[in-house]
Design a protein around this motif. Sequence first.
Motif, short mmCIF file in Angstrom:
data_model
loop_
_atom_site.label_atom_id
_atom_site.label_comp_id
_atom_site.label_asym_id
_atom_site.label_seq_id
_atom_site.Cartn_x
_atom_site.Cartn_y
_atom_site.Cartn_z
N LEU A 93 0.81 -1.21 0.00
CA LEU A 93 0.00 0.00 0.00
C LEU A 93 0.85 1.27 0.00
O LEU A 93 0.53 2.24 -0.67
N THR A 94 1.93 1.26 0.78
CA THR A 94 2.78 2.45 0.88
C THR A 94 3.80 2.54 -0.23
O THR A 94 4.36 3.62 -0.48
N GLY A 95 4.07 1.42 -0.91
CA GLY A 95 5.12 1.42 -1.92
C GLY A 95 6.50 1.53 -1.31
O GLY A 95 7.45 1.93 -1.98
N GLN A 96 6.62 1.18 -0.02
CA GLN A 96 7.90 1.25 0.68
C GLN A 96 8.25 -0.13 1.25
O GLN A 96 7.36 -0.92 1.56
N PHE A 97 9.55 -0.37 1.39
CA PHE A 97 10.07 -1.65 1.84
C PHE A 97 9.75 -2.72 0.78
O PHE A 97 8.85 -2.54 -0.03
N VAL A 98 10.48 -3.81 0.78
CA VAL A 98 10.35 -4.81 -0.28
C VAL A 98 9.52 -5.99 0.21
O VAL A 98 9.90 -6.67 1.17
N PRO A 99 8.38 -6.26 -0.42
CA PRO A 99 7.56 -7.41 -0.02
C PRO A 99 8.20 -8.72 -0.45
O PRO A 99 9.10 -8.73 -1.30
N ILE A 100 7.72 -9.82 0.11
CA ILE A 100 8.27 -11.13 -0.25
C ILE A 100 7.86 -11.48 -1.68
O ILE A 100 6.85 -11.01 -2.18
N ASN A 101 8.67 -12.27 -2.33
CA ASN A 101 8.37 -12.77 -3.67
C ASN A 101 8.67 -14.27 -3.69
O ASN A 101 9.80 -14.67 -3.87
N ASN A 102 7.64 -15.10 -3.46
CA ASN A 102 6.26 -14.73 -3.32
C ASN A 102 5.54 -15.52 -2.23
O ASN A 102 4.42 -15.21 -1.87
N THR A 103 6.16 -16.60 -1.70
CA THR A 103 5.49 -17.51 -0.76
C THR A 103 6.25 -17.60 0.56
O THR A 103 7.48 -17.73 0.57
N PHE A 104 5.51 -17.55 1.64
CA PHE A 104 6.08 -17.66 2.99
C PHE A 104 5.36 -18.80 3.70
O PHE A 104 4.13 -18.85 3.74
N ILE A 105 6.13 -19.73 4.25
CA ILE A 105 5.58 -20.86 5.00
C ILE A 105 6.12 -20.82 6.42
O ILE A 105 7.32 -20.68 6.64
N TYR A 106 5.22 -20.96 7.39
CA TYR A 106 5.60 -20.91 8.80
C TYR A 106 5.22 -22.23 9.48
O TYR A 106 4.10 -22.71 9.35
N ASN A 107 6.18 -22.81 10.17
CA ASN A 107 5.96 -24.02 10.95
C ASN A 107 5.93 -23.63 12.42
O ASN A 107 6.97 -23.41 13.04
N ALA A 108 4.72 -23.48 12.98
CA ALA A 108 4.59 -23.01 14.36
C ALA A 108 5.12 -24.02 15.37
O ALA A 108 5.58 -23.64 16.45
N GLN A 109 5.09 -25.29 15.03
CA GLN A 109 5.57 -26.31 15.95
C GLN A 109 7.06 -26.18 16.20
O GLN A 109 7.53 -26.30 17.32
N LYS A 110 7.81 -25.89 15.15
CA LYS A 110 9.26 -25.75 15.27
C LYS A 110 9.70 -24.30 15.24
O LYS A 110 10.88 -24.01 15.37
N GLN A 111 8.75 -23.39 15.03
CA GLN A 111 9.03 -21.96 14.93
C GLN A 111 10.09 -21.68 13.85
O GLN A 111 11.00 -20.88 14.04
N ASN A 112 9.93 -22.37 12.72
CA ASN A 112 10.78 -22.16 11.55
C ASN A 112 9.94 -21.57 10.44
O ASN A 112 8.72 -21.72 10.40
N SER A 113 10.60 -20.90 9.52
CA SER A 113 9.89 -20.37 8.35
C SER A 113 10.82 -20.39 7.15
O SER A 113 12.04 -20.48 7.29
N THR A 114 10.22 -20.33 5.98
CA THR A 114 11.02 -20.27 4.75
C THR A 114 10.26 -19.44 3.73
O THR A 114 9.03 -19.34 3.77
N THR A 115 10.99 -18.84 2.81
CA THR A 115 10.40 -18.08 1.72
C THR A 115 10.75 -18.76 0.41
O THR A 115 11.92 -19.09 0.17
N LEU A 116 9.76 -18.98 -0.43
CA LEU A 116 9.95 -19.67 -1.70
C LEU A 116 9.46 -18.81 -2.85
O LEU A 116 8.53 -18.02 -2.68
N LYS A 117 10.07 -18.99 -4.00
CA LYS A 117 9.63 -18.28 -5.21
C LYS A 117 8.96 -19.30 -6.12
O LYS A 117 9.61 -19.94 -6.95
N LEU A 118 7.66 -19.47 -5.93
CA LEU A 118 6.94 -20.53 -6.63
C LEU A 118 6.18 -20.01 -7.84
O LEU A 118 5.97 -18.81 -7.99
#
Length: 557
Positions: free
Chosen positions: A532-557
């Motif tokens: 909305l603001t056009g500021q800061f860089v958004p992810i491109n394009n997928t974010f997965i969060y594993n709450a059990q292990k508190q891990n996350s990864t970003t993928l370009k799918l």
Amino acid sequence: MATQTSEQKSAGLDKNNKYDRQLRLWGDHGQSSLETAKVCLVNATATGTEILKNLILPGIGSFTIVDSQKVVGEDVGNNFFLTVDSVGKSRAQVATELLSELNEDVSGDFLEENVDDLLEKNPAFFTSFTTVIATHLPERTLLNLSKVLWEKNVPLLVCRCYGVIGYLRVVVREHTIIESHPDNSHEDLRLDRPFQGLKEYCDSLDLESMNKKDHSHTPWLVLIYKYLQFWQQENGERLPNNYKEKNALKELIKQGVRKNAEGVPEEEENFDEAIKNVNSSLHKTSVPSEVKALFSDPACLDLNIESKNFWVLMRALKEFTENEGNGQLPVRGVIPDMTADSERYIQLQSVYREQAAADATAVAEHVHALLHSIGRDEPLHPDKNRKPGTITDDEVKTFCRNSAFLTVVRCRSLEEEYCPETANLEELSRHVVEEEEEGSTEGDETVLYIMLRAADRFFSEYNHYPGAYDNTMEADIPRLKSCMNKLLHDWGFSSTIKDDYVQEMCRFGASELHTVSAFMGGVAAQEVIKILTGQFVPINNTFIYNAQKQNSTTLKL
């Protein structure tokens, strides 16, 4: 000329106090973009209302919730914005009423209608929004919505929480970012290629003839400039480029510290600062490779009357760099704080600001010429700013100031991702855990993505999510495994996924846990604000969060 009333001034001050912290992050113009944004939320799930909460509090303009569901007991158990009294009522209406209480500056509305029906009867409804957020949509509906928004370049953010899994997908055809706010960046000091104003100012200061006070309050940037000249007299017109050469320059600066009558060096903090900043300030001024790539982008080279302001500015920047800039971007015009008396620090600051202003003026001339060439030029206002629809001088200055950090994000469409022929299988296959790798945790978050896709395929075949009903739990496990294997087969994967993942997905039963929803609500809202603001860089394009292990990864799918 119109003047503000005392009530308007008071309201402005109240708003500045209310949004003080975020104004420091994205400024008045970023806040203005938020306050004019129209956000649509599809489905007032726990995740959806958490996202909206984090957008309403900083002051988006308005929101509309589209949801045909009635509130049930499960909603009350995991959704902070629904109460027991609301069971049986419209989920869209109740959520809108409670969320609207968070910020009186934000207007809320709701539509109690099925998304599929709305897409069939009035797809243009969704394209009227600045951004659309979709939660808990079946795959077929999601793809239909995504196609409508993709064609009109309306950003779509897909978010869901499935047990301990958090999933976020940003779908935007093209998102241009001027103010990317990089975490680490070199100061734009131009000591390797000093411009005329900097040369004249530094050469006007004579260290030898200065009194004690002036000598110890000369800005460290001037000190490095002067002693670099001495070093270059012996080594040629180049920068020190290794440890030994930089140390030699530091020694030259150290020798410039004045000594008292006993021959002991005086305490001169500015010289210490100069020595400390040799490594960080002596870097080659160049056009970043990312910006060079944008110069060659077809959108930059082939302008037309429909071109975004960003691309007109980019073309003007390219022309400036190739001409007046002599291969360099405009001077940023900002210098770091340093030990110096106020007079000389302000003088040095003015030198950089004046050069930045001159460069911005040159870029503006290219902008005006380009606008004329594509038929978008209009007469100037008396305040010398361009009319809306063209490009203001302030926009040019902001663009020049951030020219080294310009970024364009182009996501792949959901259609491309979901079609086996165009899916990014290389990205997926790099992470998939093979069953033989006993005990391996590498790629767990990517496997969770695969399981979510398998659960969606399960839903399309059986009209419910695996494990959603207790009486089908045992039967759903082999069904889900079959859906997963079909998906892997369609992708051409020979790998298999452990049965533990299949059983866990059935155990989740597509339930939303409020703690996971709250976390993903914060992550998703952050990405929406970036767009909305056009500021800061958004992810491109997928974010997965594993709450059990508190891990996350970003993928370009």
